[in-house]
Design an enzyme around this catalytic site. Sequence first.
Site, PDB file in Angstrom:
ATOM      1  N   ASN A   9       0.866  -1.180   0.000  1.00  0.00           N
ATOM      2  CA  ASN A   9       0.000   0.000   0.000  1.00  0.00           C
ATOM      3  C   ASN A   9       0.900   1.227   0.000  1.00  0.00           C
ATOM      4  O   ASN A   9       1.513   1.558   1.003  1.00  0.00           O
ATOM      5  CB  ASN A   9      -0.880  -0.021   1.263  1.00  0.00           C
ATOM      6  CG  ASN A   9      -1.699   1.255   1.418  1.00  0.00           C
ATOM      7  OD1 ASN A   9      -1.796   2.057   0.475  1.00  0.00           O
ATOM      8  ND2 ASN A   9      -2.279   1.454   2.592  1.00  0.00           N
ATOM      9  N   TRP A  10       0.953   1.884  -1.157  1.00  0.00           N
ATOM     10  CA  TRP A  10       1.883   3.017  -1.292  1.00  0.00           C
ATOM     11  C   TRP A  10       1.378   4.280  -0.597  1.00  0.00           C
ATOM     12  O   TRP A  10       2.083   5.256  -0.511  1.00  0.00           O
ATOM     13  CB  TRP A  10       2.108   3.342  -2.767  1.00  0.00           C
ATOM     14  CG  TRP A  10       2.760   2.255  -3.571  1.00  0.00           C
ATOM     15  CD1 TRP A  10       3.106   0.988  -3.144  1.00  0.00           C
ATOM     16  CD2 TRP A  10       3.153   2.334  -4.949  1.00  0.00           C
ATOM     17  NE1 TRP A  10       3.688   0.295  -4.175  1.00  0.00           N
ATOM     18  CE2 TRP A  10       3.731   1.097  -5.295  1.00  0.00           C
ATOM     19  CE3 TRP A  10       3.073   3.337  -5.915  1.00  0.00           C
ATOM     20  CZ2 TRP A  10       4.220   0.841  -6.577  1.00  0.00           C
ATOM     21  CZ3 TRP A  10       3.558   3.083  -7.190  1.00  0.00           C
ATOM     22  CH2 TRP A  10       4.123   1.841  -7.500  1.00  0.00           C
ATOM     23  N   LYS A  11       0.111   4.263  -0.182  1.00  0.00           N
ATOM     24  CA  LYS A  11      -0.511   5.449   0.424  1.00  0.00           C
ATOM     25  C   LYS A  11      -0.329   6.652  -0.516  1.00  0.00           C
ATOM     26  O   LYS A  11      -0.388   6.468  -1.730  1.00  0.00           O
ATOM     27  CB  LYS A  11       0.063   5.669   1.823  1.00  0.00           C
ATOM     28  CG  LYS A  11      -0.044   4.387   2.675  1.00  0.00           C
ATOM     29  CD  LYS A  11       0.198   4.571   4.128  1.00  0.00           C
ATOM     30  CE  LYS A  11       0.009   3.231   4.839  1.00  0.00           C
ATOM     31  NZ  LYS A  11       0.148   3.297   6.280  1.00  0.00           N
ATOM     32  N   HIS A  95      -9.183   1.407   5.399  1.00  0.00           N
ATOM     33  CA  HIS A  95      -7.892   1.580   6.080  1.00  0.00           C
ATOM     34  C   HIS A  95      -8.080   2.538   7.250  1.00  0.00           C
ATOM     35  O   HIS A  95      -8.870   3.483   7.161  1.00  0.00           O
ATOM     36  CB  HIS A  95      -6.855   2.125   5.088  1.00  0.00           C
ATOM     37  CG  HIS A  95      -5.468   2.066   5.631  1.00  0.00           C
ATOM     38  ND1 HIS A  95      -5.006   2.967   6.555  1.00  0.00           N
ATOM     39  CD2 HIS A  95      -4.459   1.185   5.415  1.00  0.00           C
ATOM     40  CE1 HIS A  95      -3.763   2.646   6.870  1.00  0.00           C
ATOM     41  NE2 HIS A  95      -3.407   1.571   6.194  1.00  0.00           N
ATOM     42  N   GLU A  97      -6.422   4.906   8.261  1.00  0.00           N
ATOM     43  CA  GLU A  97      -6.191   6.323   7.921  1.00  0.00           C
ATOM     44  C   GLU A  97      -7.439   6.934   7.302  1.00  0.00           C
ATOM     45  O   GLU A  97      -7.730   8.118   7.502  1.00  0.00           O
ATOM     46  CB  GLU A  97      -4.975   6.431   6.986  1.00  0.00           C
ATOM     47  CG  GLU A  97      -3.680   6.158   7.744  1.00  0.00           C
ATOM     48  CD  GLU A  97      -2.572   5.546   6.908  1.00  0.00           C
ATOM     49  OE1 GLU A  97      -2.667   5.534   5.670  1.00  0.00           O
ATOM     50  OE2 GLU A  97      -1.591   5.055   7.528  1.00  0.00           O
ATOM     51  N   GLU A 167      -4.820  -4.665  10.999  1.00  0.00           N
ATOM     52  CA  GLU A 167      -3.788  -3.660  11.203  1.00  0.00           C
ATOM     53  C   GLU A 167      -4.029  -2.925  12.523  1.00  0.00           C
ATOM     54  O   GLU A 167      -4.864  -2.007  12.581  1.00  0.00           O
ATOM     55  CB  GLU A 167      -3.824  -2.633  10.068  1.00  0.00           C
ATOM     56  CG  GLU A 167      -3.549  -3.216   8.710  1.00  0.00           C
ATOM     57  CD  GLU A 167      -2.956  -2.186   7.767  1.00  0.00           C
ATOM     58  OE1 GLU A 167      -2.015  -2.531   7.069  1.00  0.00           O
ATOM     59  OE2 GLU A 167      -3.421  -1.030   7.756  1.00  0.00           O
ATOM     60  N   GLY A 173       3.194   2.436  10.705  1.00  0.00           N
ATOM     61  CA  GLY A 173       4.176   3.488  10.462  1.00  0.00           C
ATOM     62  C   GLY A 173       4.946   3.918  11.701  1.00  0.00           C
ATOM     63  O   GLY A 173       5.612   4.953  11.700  1.00  0.00           O
ATOM     64  N   SER A 213       4.027  -1.989  10.334  1.00  0.00           N
ATOM     65  CA  SER A 213       5.490  -2.051  10.472  1.00  0.00           C
ATOM     66  C   SER A 213       6.065  -3.408  10.074  1.00  0.00           C
ATOM     67  O   SER A 213       6.992  -3.913  10.718  1.00  0.00           O
ATOM     68  CB  SER A 213       5.917  -1.659  11.899  1.00  0.00           C
ATOM     69  OG  SER A 213       5.577  -0.295  12.153  1.00  0.00           O
ATOM     70  N   GLY A 234       3.113  -0.983   4.210  1.00  0.00           N
ATOM     71  CA  GLY A 234       3.126   0.433   3.871  1.00  0.00           C
ATOM     72  C   GLY A 234       4.537   0.865   3.506  1.00  0.00           C
ATOM     73  O   GLY A 234       5.027   0.618   2.404  1.00  0.00           O
ATOM     74  N   GLY A 235       5.206   1.495   4.451  1.00  0.00           N
ATOM     75  CA  GLY A 235       6.522   2.103   4.212  1.00  0.00           C
ATOM     76  C   GLY A 235       7.513   1.214   3.488  1.00  0.00           C
ATOM     77  O   GLY A 235       8.196   1.667   2.549  1.00  0.00           O
TER      78      GLY A 235
HETATM   79  O1  LIG Z   1      -1.495  -0.373   4.728  1.00  0.00           O
HETATM   80  C1  LIG Z   1      -0.413  -0.518   5.309  1.00  0.00           C
HETATM   81  C2  LIG Z   1      -0.300  -0.281   6.720  1.00  0.00           C
HETATM   82  O2  LIG Z   1      -0.939   0.870   7.117  1.00  0.00           O
HETATM   83  C3  LIG Z   1       1.038  -0.502   7.321  1.00  0.00           C
HETATM   84  O3  LIG Z   1       1.894   0.592   7.115  1.00  0.00           O
HETATM   85  P1  LIG Z   1       3.414   0.463   7.588  1.00  0.00           P
HETATM   86  O4  LIG Z   1       3.939  -0.810   6.978  1.00  0.00           O
HETATM   87  O5  LIG Z   1       4.096   1.669   7.056  1.00  0.00           O
HETATM   88  O6  LIG Z   1       3.400   0.378   9.082  1.00  0.00           O
END
Ligand SMILES: O=C[C@H](O)COP(=O)(O)O
Length: 249
Positions: A9-11, A95, A97, A167, A173, A213, A234-235
């Site tokens: 997920n690149w956000k 999600h 967010e 999650e 993050g 994470s 994510g990151g």
């Molecule tokens: O969609 C992905 C998640 O929100 C995890 O993000 P993260 O891997 O940066 O903690």
Amino acid sequence: MRKPIIAGNWKMYKTIPEAKELVKGLVTKLAGLDGVEVVFCPPFTALSTVKELLQGTGHGLGAQDLYWKEQGAFTGEVSPLMLKDVGCDYVIIGHSERREHFGETDQTVNQKAKAALAHGIKPIICVGESLAQREAGETSALIKGQTEKALAEIAPSELPKVVIAYEPIWAIGTGRSSTAKDANEVIGLIRKTIAGMYGHDLAEQVRIQYGGSVKPENVKEYMEQPEIDGALVGGASLEVESFFRIVNY
Ligand SMILES: O=C[C@H](O)COP(=O)(O)O
């Protein structure tokens, strides 16, 4: 046997040139990969470009949200028809967010999940508790409620297409991941909740990811857990090397 699914997920990251660089690098390195389904979820603006680069690779394309109507005067929204048109196989829904910043509720999550399935797009439905909720001992009740509400009125025949991502919000993050054992326990609870709605056999077919994470260093621990079928990353999905190492856990 559930096939593991790892989604990036690149956000709200990556311009089109940046998306090209990342996907080209990964497609080359992932050639010949077997046994795990990989899904790329870029921002809307890069979906078309990423789709072209994924042709013939077997990797999936996912969006990060959708609106449930097919078309209409809904400025700023993107419909399931449009996601299908651009070639999406998956869409992330609910999600944390979006729940936190954009007013997503269990009801809108459900509407979106139903709309995605109605158009042949597989939803990756996110559930998870906040730190305060965890510390108050509310995790189980909250996760059960989120799961039941997200799946309301989804036909048993559609259920195997649904992916759930657990999650914990406090792990997103932050570098503070859930232990694999704790994540496995909550994911087991999600499966039990699904079994309560659809029966054991169908629940066994649903893939449930952990997200929060996930890094090359810890992905193996999660993937070794019996209830965990993949990761929503994510990151660490934003760089070729780290996502490659995750997918090759
Ligand atoms: O969609 C992905 C998640 O929100 C995890 O993000 P993260 O891997 O940066 O903690």
